[in-house]
Design an enzyme around this catalytic site. Structure first.
Site, PDB file in Angstrom:
ATOM      1  N   LYS A  66       0.808  -1.235   0.000  1.00 23.39           N
ATOM      2  CA  LYS A  66       0.000   0.000   0.000  1.00 23.39           C
ATOM      3  C   LYS A  66       0.840   1.283   0.000  1.00 23.39           C
ATOM      4  O   LYS A  66       0.416   2.289  -0.558  1.00 23.39           O
ATOM      5  CB  LYS A  66      -0.943   0.017   1.210  1.00 23.39           C
ATOM      6  CG  LYS A  66      -2.100  -0.949   1.071  1.00 23.39           C
ATOM      7  CD  LYS A  66      -3.093  -0.760   2.202  1.00 23.39           C
ATOM      8  CE  LYS A  66      -4.222  -1.766   2.093  1.00 23.39           C
ATOM      9  NZ  LYS A  66      -5.292  -1.506   3.058  1.00 23.39           N
ATOM     10  N   ASP A 102      -9.859   3.288   2.210  1.00 23.30           N
ATOM     11  CA  ASP A 102      -9.987   2.602   3.511  1.00 23.30           C
ATOM     12  C   ASP A 102     -10.640   3.506   4.560  1.00 23.30           C
ATOM     13  O   ASP A 102     -11.604   3.113   5.226  1.00 23.30           O
ATOM     14  CB  ASP A 102      -8.612   2.148   4.012  1.00 23.30           C
ATOM     15  CG  ASP A 102      -8.087   0.940   3.250  1.00 23.30           C
ATOM     16  OD1 ASP A 102      -8.892   0.115   2.800  1.00 23.30           O
ATOM     17  OD2 ASP A 102      -6.858   0.823   3.110  1.00 23.30           O
TER      18      ASP A 102
END
Ligand code: ATR
Length: 279
Positions: A66, A102
């Site tokens: 990520k 997220d």
């Protein structure tokens, strides 16, 4: 020609995203396929170049890529750049653009429980990558008071000091947070405590948990962590990690297709994969 979407990570075999997105493509009659791809750390740059070369339409990014992926993208959305992590990539006319859904996904899930969360006093347990995405996103949205407690308090302090958005926050030890738990209307659990092999552990003691406060645990396997089952006994409103997972996926789907997908359908697909019924 069929469009290609993917999720890259290591490990990747147990990802629930392929079934969730492939179901949506079929449901909305989009000629596309979503493929899990195992990408080792040392192959990340080559993998991104390859995906770009074949004209992939979009992909998700999971552990451990990520943060590292940011160096290989053409553009990064400001929120993802501030968070320092990308979980969704969109191919915009040949340019790979990185987003972070997220924190926004978590926020949408929370908003489904309370529309008033910006005015609540919030506690985040944990100060890792997931906590950072949630903390920055909620701070950007205008939450007024949000504290962070962590086993390693310095990490909570660092998160607060590096936040680019205006917010009043205190870094706390777990013990300090336990003692002032009744101050919080929303408690967000982001550590690994509650997952195997720490399933019978609590991240902190909840003796002073206030009745009717919200306890949201980002873990979805198990569907009900020990924290959530104990919080329920104290008449708290509880939420597991399914909401965050589904909403982050829904936002990615929206970035890729422009369609706001059916959340309850997505939840059902995920629940089937987890083999449970509690949501
Ligand atoms: P993620 O990206 O999922 O947030 P991470 O960045 O590794 O994962 O962060 C894990 C978080 O869980 C951290 O807040 C960590 O606390 P430390 O900063 O003190 O390491 C917390 N955590 C993990 N295992 C823990 C344990 N056994 N007890 C208390 N906290 C724990």
């Amino acid at each position: 020609m069929k469009e290609l979407f993917a999720v890259i990570g290591d490990p990747i075999a147990h990802s629930m995203s392929p079934q969730m997105h492939n179901d949506l493509f079929q449901y909305y009659s989009i000629d596309a396929h979503y493929q899990p791809l195992l990408v080792k750390k040392e192959n990340l740059e080559a993998a991104i170049k390859g995906l770009k070369a074949i004209g992939i339409s979009g992909f998700n990014v999971t552990i451990p890529h990520k943060t590292e992926i940011m160096a290989f993208l053409d553009e990064i959305d400001p929120l993802a750049s501030d968070i320092g992590a990308v979980n969704t990539v969109v191919n915009q006319n040949g340019k790979l653009v990185g987003y972070n859904t997220d924190g926004l996904g978590f926020m949408k899930g929370l908003a489904s429980l309370t529309s008033d969360f910006v005015n609540q006093k919030i506690l985040i347990i944990g100060a890792g990558g997931a906590a950072r995405a949630i903390y920055y996103t909620l701070a950007k949205t205008g939450v007024k008071g949000m504290d962070i407690c962590n086993r390693t308090v310095e990490k909570a302090t660092h998160l607060i000091e590096t936040c680019p958005y205006q917010i009043t926050s205190e870094a706390l030890s777990l013990e300090q947070a336990e003692n002032k738990l009744s101050h919080y209307g929303v408690i967000i659990q982001t550590t690994n405590i509650g997952m195997s092999p720490n399933m019978s552990q609590l991240p902190l003691s909840i003796n002073f948990l206030r009745e009717s406060s919200i306890v949201s645990d980002i873990i979805y396997n198990p569907l009900e962590t020990f924290l959530l089952s104990e919080a329920k006994k104290k008449k708290a409103i509880v939420q597991n990690g399914i909401d965050m997972f589904v909403h982050q996926g829904a936002l990615a789907f929206q970035y890729w297709t422009g369609i706001t997908p059916d959340i309850s359908r997505m939840k059902q697909i995920v629940m089937e994969q987890l083999g449970g019924t509690k949501c």
